[in-house]
Write an enzyme that holds these catalytic residues in place. Structure first.
Site: not given
Ligand code: NAD
Length: 286
Positions: A54, A98, A121
């Site tokens: 990412k 995460q 997200d």
């Protein structure tokens, strides 16, 4: 029939290029490059790989990106406090914590603490709710990436029968909402589903998100079907394997995604699109 390959790597590279151009345009107009903060708690090896990918993608498109690494024994209170700081920071457009988080931290509580318009997200109940109501803003990255792959087949999705295997909050459920919004007729299967193979046999589109290597067998798949393999399973020899028996299924399917190089790169590319959207929303508010 031999399936055509849906090359997620190439499609994701096109998306990155589009995002990079939009970042250039923002800067030419005197706006900041979008800013993403990724928070990693602990040292889960898979999470470290995902976070590295990412970060790399952010750099390629010219985003400002920051990685905050916290020790595995970080308390929930400390992480909540950090999120509050990031929510308040004007230079932060997107916040990504995460997953998975260590056991002492409640993941739902953390997700709900992120300002919804910074939730790149797309997991916050506000963003999920908007998807339910067909008014999506920040959409969960993997299912949205799958929709981009399906669009690349050129197949008209309206009225198609789709079967999703897996009902997780991050893949199966938002995938249902995406396919429903595209006016497919959708069946979601899970570990308690009866006659799974028969259900898959009726599908024009199969999305496998199970987490079991080569779970979907060739004789479950209708000739010409589009087969999307979300699974990422690390094998003992270190190689990656999907949830579909790819070589065998490719002999029947019309389209298939490889693993690696299918859905995985699309998830990262969609995160970039979400961060750009979050930055645009941020600008409109300020
Ligand atoms: P999960 O473990 O949360 O969910 C798995 C789902 O599969 C569950 O809903 C379960 O009911 C269902 N299932 C398990 N056994 C089954 C069976 N025998 N028959 C039918 N259904 C069964 O997993 P997840 O987080 O949704 O991830 C699924 C897979 O996708 C994993 O391999 C994961 O690594 C991968 N993944 C990939 C990406 C990507 O970017 N490519 C993103 C997220 C997850």
């Amino acid at each position: 029939m031999t399936a055509q390959i849906l090359d997620g790597r190439a499609i994701a590279a096109d998306i990155r290029e589009q995002v990079r151009r939009q970042v250039d345009a923002r800067r030419a107009a005197g706006q900041d490059a979008p800013g993403l903060v990724v928070v990693l708690v602990g040292e889960n090896p898979a999470s470290q790989v995902y976070v590295r990918n990412k970060q790399k993608a952010c750099q390629q498109v010219g985003f400002r990106s920051e990685l905050l690494q916290l020790p595995a024994d970080t308390s929930q209170a400390r992480l909540l406090q950090l999120i509050e700081q990031l929510n308040a920071r004007d230079d932060v457009d997107g916040i990504l914590v995460q997953l998975p988080l260590p056991a002492q931290i409640n993941e739902d509580l953390i997700t709900e603490h992120i300002t919804p318009t910074k939730d790149v997200d797309g997991f916050h109940p506000w963003n999920m709710g908007r998807l339910v109501l067909r008014q999506p803003l920040l959409r969960p990255c993997t299912p949205k990436g799958v929709m981009t792959l399906l669009a690349c087949t050129g197949i008209d999705l309206v009225g198609k029968d789709a079967v999703i295997i897996g009902q997780s909050n991050i893949v199966g459920r938002p995938m249902l909402l995406e396919l429903l919004m595209a006016r497919c007729t959708v069946t979601v299967c899970h570990s308690k589903t009866q006659h799974l193979a028969d259900k898959v046999r009726g599908a024009d589109i199969v999305v496998a998100a199970v987490g079991v290597p080569r779970f979907v067998e060739a004789d479950w798949v209708k000739s010409g079907a589009v087969v999307i393999d979300v699974g990422i399973n690390r094998m003992q020899d270190g190689s990656l394997c999907g949830d579909v028996d790819t070589d065998a299924v490719a002999a029947r399917a019309g389209w298939i995604t490889p693993v690696p190089g299918g859905v995985g790169p699309m998830t990262v590319a969609t995160l970039l699109q979400n961060t750009l959207l979050a930055a645009d929303m941020h600008d409109r508010r300020s």
